[in-house]
Write an enzyme that holds these catalytic residues in place. Sequence first.
Site, short mmCIF file in Angstrom:
data_model
loop_
_atom_site.label_atom_id
_atom_site.label_comp_id
_atom_site.label_asym_id
_atom_site.label_seq_id
_atom_site.Cartn_x
_atom_site.Cartn_y
_atom_site.Cartn_z
N ARG A 1 -12.52 41.39 39.90
CA ARG A 1 -11.96 40.59 40.97
C ARG A 1 -11.47 39.22 40.50
NH1 ARG A 1 -15.87 38.41 45.43
NH2 ARG A 1 -17.16 39.97 44.44
N TYR B 1 -17.16 40.66 39.55
CA TYR B 1 -16.39 39.49 39.15
C TYR B 1 -15.43 39.78 37.99
CZ TYR B 1 -19.43 36.40 41.94
OH TYR B 1 -20.11 35.77 42.94
N TYR C 1 0.83 -1.21 0.00
CA TYR C 1 0.00 0.00 0.00
C TYR C 1 0.86 1.26 0.00
CZ TYR C 1 -3.14 3.75 1.30
OH TYR C 1 -3.82 4.94 1.28
N HIS D 1 -6.12 15.45 -5.62
CA HIS D 1 -6.30 15.87 -4.23
C HIS D 1 -6.14 17.38 -4.05
CE1 HIS D 1 -6.27 11.62 -3.50
NE2 HIS D 1 -6.29 11.75 -2.18
N GLU E 1 -12.91 6.47 4.88
CA GLU E 1 -12.58 7.47 5.89
C GLU E 1 -13.89 7.88 6.56
OE1 GLU E 1 -10.27 10.45 3.88
OE2 GLU E 1 -8.84 8.98 3.14
N ASN F 1 -0.02 13.47 3.32
CA ASN F 1 -0.70 12.71 4.36
C ASN F 1 -0.20 13.14 5.74
OD1 ASN F 1 -2.23 10.76 5.62
ND2 ASN F 1 -1.63 9.15 4.18
N PHE G 1 -2.34 9.64 11.10
CA PHE G 1 -2.72 10.85 10.39
C PHE G 1 -3.99 11.48 10.95
CE2 PHE G 1 -4.05 7.00 8.15
CZ PHE G 1 -5.42 7.06 8.37
#
Length: 515
Positions: A287, A284, A55, A85, A419, A198, A333
């Site tokens: 303070r 507040y 792969y 991509h 994914e 990646n 990743f």
Amino acid sequence: MVEHITVGVGPLSIDDVVAVARRGAAVELSAEALTAIDTARKVIDSLAASATPVYGVSTGFGALANRHIPGELRAQLQRSLVRSHAAGSGPVVEREVVRALMLLRLSTLATGRTGVRRETAELMAAMLSAGITPVVHEYGSLGCSGDLAPLAHCALTLMGEGEVFDAEGTRMPAAEALAAAGLAPVELAEKEGLALINGTDGMLGMLALAIDDLTDLLKVADVTAAMSVEGQLGTDRVFAPELQAIRPHPGQASSAANLTALLRDSSVVASHRGPDCNRVQDAYSLRCSPQVHGAARDTVAHAATVAGRELASAVDNPVVLADEGRVESNGNFHGAPVAYVLDFLAIVAADVASIAERRTDRFLDTARNHGLPPFLADDPGVDSGLMIAQYTQAAVVSELKRLANPASVDSIPSSAMQEDHVSMGWSAARKLRRSVDGLARVLGIELMTAARALDLRAPLTPGPATGAVVRLLREAGVEGPGTDRFLAPDIDIAYQLVVDRRVTAAVADVIGELA
């Protein structure tokens, strides 16, 4: 002299990222990194020559990983991967973000875990040194597998395709910019396309820049809070170290120490200090400033811890392991660790801005401002004073509250359900950048408002440190109390003094660096 950052097999620091991203530091690879790159490449070359599919080396990608790609098609495979991509859309991402992204990808390449060739890594370093910045777009990353689309736009330029900005900011084709800089594009070999795209580098780069910004902005918040305590005749007794010690959060102690130092020798504070003083229960927003600012500091410290771990990571899939030259798939990743703290910091920015807006608003209301004119106006009714400056501040705070909603819980599946859970870390980072900018604007308006109030307390004078900040504002062109004037330029000046870090520098000149 141009700064130089050496990228080795070990982690970069946040300061390294800032130097390259913001100050244009040049980049070089260490000899150790080049050796590691060469060693890993030999592993990839061996696997590429094997008949067994691997792969990322000799297969397709993602949901298409089950196809074995023959050797004659692998150069096309790399080109196709990067081109397909590089699918971003929307506004162009800031130069500093893209430089940070490229540097961090280069840092992973330098670990010898990715299998790229040295000429590919050297070209990326040379582009950074030459100030060539790829055009990257706002939308396209889901934060898993890392920041694919933004990194692909950068990888495309290594091939001599796509668009870049040159060192002068001119947008042009990548091939022209490379040629003008004396650089040649590379033809990507097996595994290189995947190794270039990646990673979590975009979201991590933005995290590093946000940490750098927030570290200074939280000091500014202490400065403006101190000015507000002075201007509203508040007490400094609540910031005493013995009170912080019984609730030992480190950020709270640092913030309280800053407030004490900033208010030291203030005649405004001294004017109502003593046995007859009844100001022991300030609102507040005055303070509890150390409690809020301190919690913000501790959150930034946690984010810096996460960033440090990620800076020490080699994020790629698959990776080359040191033992026996194995190549293994993994899920490193996934951007969840970074995405979570990016969202956490957006909460910090919103809440610190919120308390600053409340302190500002108190100055404008005669029921709460202890003798100051309505809206700090010169002739109330004729003049509106700073009424609408607070509107602007409130509008920003409202926006920051919306931006505090987390992106990291909004996973959306992609790649034919391969994914099926993504981090949305890039989106978290993009909105955090808007949050950090909004916080700076809110603090700028508090600065401007508190300075006017302190002027109106004359003949009482602020402390040396806060007085220096008032003078800085006046010298920069924001006038003191008087009839109404065009406020937008004044707000912008105050904002610029904050983001240019001149506020904290002015304080440091008087009392030293704040904690």
